[in-house]
Design a protein around this motif. Structure first.
Motif, PDB file in Angstrom:
ATOM      1  N   SER A 156       1.049   4.004  -3.066  1.00 54.98           N
ATOM      2  CA  SER A 156       0.805   5.431  -2.822  1.00 54.98           C
ATOM      3  C   SER A 156       1.937   6.269  -3.399  1.00 54.98           C
ATOM      4  O   SER A 156       1.699   7.298  -4.049  1.00 54.98           O
ATOM      5  N   LEU A 166       1.599   6.440  -7.225  1.00 55.23           N
ATOM      6  CA  LEU A 166       0.589   7.390  -7.697  1.00 55.23           C
ATOM      7  C   LEU A 166       1.063   8.831  -7.553  1.00 55.23           C
ATOM      8  O   LEU A 166       0.845   9.657  -8.454  1.00 55.23           O
ATOM      9  N   VAL A 167       1.724   9.133  -6.441  1.00 48.46           N
ATOM     10  CA  VAL A 167       2.259  10.489  -6.249  1.00 48.46           C
ATOM     11  C   VAL A 167       3.319  10.797  -7.296  1.00 48.46           C
ATOM     12  O   VAL A 167       3.358  11.904  -7.867  1.00 48.46           O
ATOM     13  N   LEU A 216       0.828  -1.206   0.000  1.00 48.89           N
ATOM     14  CA  LEU A 216       0.000   0.000   0.000  1.00 48.89           C
ATOM     15  C   LEU A 216       0.860   1.253   0.000  1.00 48.89           C
ATOM     16  O   LEU A 216       0.568   2.230  -0.715  1.00 48.89           O
ATOM     17  N   GLN A 217       1.943   1.225   0.779  1.00 50.06           N
ATOM     18  CA  GLN A 217       2.842   2.374   0.827  1.00 50.06           C
ATOM     19  C   GLN A 217       3.501   2.608  -0.521  1.00 50.06           C
ATOM     20  O   GLN A 217       3.584   3.745  -0.999  1.00 50.06           O
ATOM     21  N   ARG A 218       3.956   1.525  -1.149  1.00 49.57           N
ATOM     22  CA  ARG A 218       4.618   1.667  -2.454  1.00 49.57           C
ATOM     23  C   ARG A 218       3.637   2.107  -3.538  1.00 49.57           C
ATOM     24  O   ARG A 218       3.992   2.879  -4.429  1.00 49.57           O
TER      25      ARG A 218
END
Length: 320
Positions: free
Chosen positions: A10, A13-14, A6-8
């Motif tokens: 995110s 997408l940024v 999930l962190q990766r």
């Protein structure tokens, strides 16, 4: 692992959003007028202004960026100014050449890099390993475009085994087929793979030699394992983190940096399309093509991050 993914995602997408804003902003401030280029230098100013309004070039930058981003999210990339063809069709057509070229080049690069790197590490400080590393150093020094010309001279002129350029297509209906298409990509892939493979081989050898000095390697040797067994069972896995980093960067370079090789071999790939679009000031193709390349590079880095976590689960709780 779920939190790590999930962190990766995110961060992915940024990074994509930041890349889209940077690409749009940089291309927007370039001097010149796409409508003027399309209609010619002697065109009537009113006609140029009308075409600019039709293309949406007279709208505020934020409005144009929002419209473009919305089109990207829905798959509507607009029409090419120069080709009057949907940009999405153009990009997909050219990706069918660029992606297989990059994959084939990466496969050749990995094969010869691992063979040379493992051999040089296993035979460290012996004369044959020095010869291998000398060839690796030579491969790093040879420019890809020069090697491409040399390969054409050898395999297309002196030994007429392969075509000097062009691409027949992937299907028989296009005049080609799987085998003729792979033959057309072999020389350009080899030209790309030699330099990148030399860099990877040097990185792999250095990483292996560093790991081979660790305490766990001495413990394995003390238990009776041979040098070759230690190299394959223990050292290689622990040396893969820096090697994967280089491989990810190389595959991204192969995707984004094949423009020169595609022009040398006259391949209808994405790099050649962008080169022609820049010459024609077809900014909508340039903008979407560069964003596609940036997205592929970011996606490759995302995959490398996942592979890091699979190789060493300790990295799941720590940012790279």
């Amino acid at each position: 692992m779920g939190h790590f993914l999930l962190q990766r995602l995110s961060l992915l997408l940024v990074a994509l959003l930041a890349a889209s804003a940077a690409i749009f902003g940089v291309l927007d401030v370039l001097p010149g007028n796409a409508a003027q280029v399309l209609m010619g230098p002697d065109a009537d100013p009113q006609a140029v202004a009308a075409l600019a309004a039709e293309l949406g070039l007279d709208q505020p930058i934020l409005q144009r960026y929002g419209q473009w981003l919305g089109g990207v999210l829905t798959g509507d990339l607009g029409l090419s100014y120069a080709y009057s063809t949907p940009v999405a069709e153009l990009l997909l057509e050219r990706l069918a050449v660029t992606v297989p070229l990059a994959v084939l080049a990466m496969a050749l690069c990995t094969a010869w890099a691992f063979a040379a790197g493992l051999y040089a590490a296993a035979r460290h400080r012996r004369w044959d390993a020095l010869v291998v590393m000398g060839l690796v150093q030579l491969g790093m020094a040879v420019p890809s475009f020069w090697l491409a010309i040399g390969l054409i001279w050898l395999f297309s002129i002196q030994l007429p085994w392969l075509a000097a350029g062009g691409f027949p297509g992937w299907t028989v209906a296009e005049g080609g087929g799987l085998w003729p298409a792979l033959q057309a990509l072999l020389l350009p892939a080899l030209a790309l793979a030699v330099v990148q493979g030399a860099i990877l081989a040097r990185t792999l050898r250095s990483a292996l030699l560093e790991v081979l000095h660790e305490d766990f390697v001495r413990t394995a040797r003390a238990k009776g394992l041979s040098y070759r067994q230690v190299l394959w069972r223990h050292a290689l896995r622990n040396a893969m983190i820096p090697v994967l980093t280089v491989m990810g960067l190389q595959f991204a370079n192969l995707l984004a940096g094949a423009i020169v090789i595609e022009n040398v071999f006259q391949l209808p790939g994405l790099g050649r399309l962008l080169f022609q679009a820049i010459a024609n000031r077809d900014l909508i193709v340039v903008r979407n093509g560069v964003l596609l390349l940036a997205a592929l590079v970011i996606l490759v880095n995302f995959v490398v991050d996942i592979l890091y976590a699979l190789i060493d689960p300790r990295l799941q709780g720590h940012p790279r």
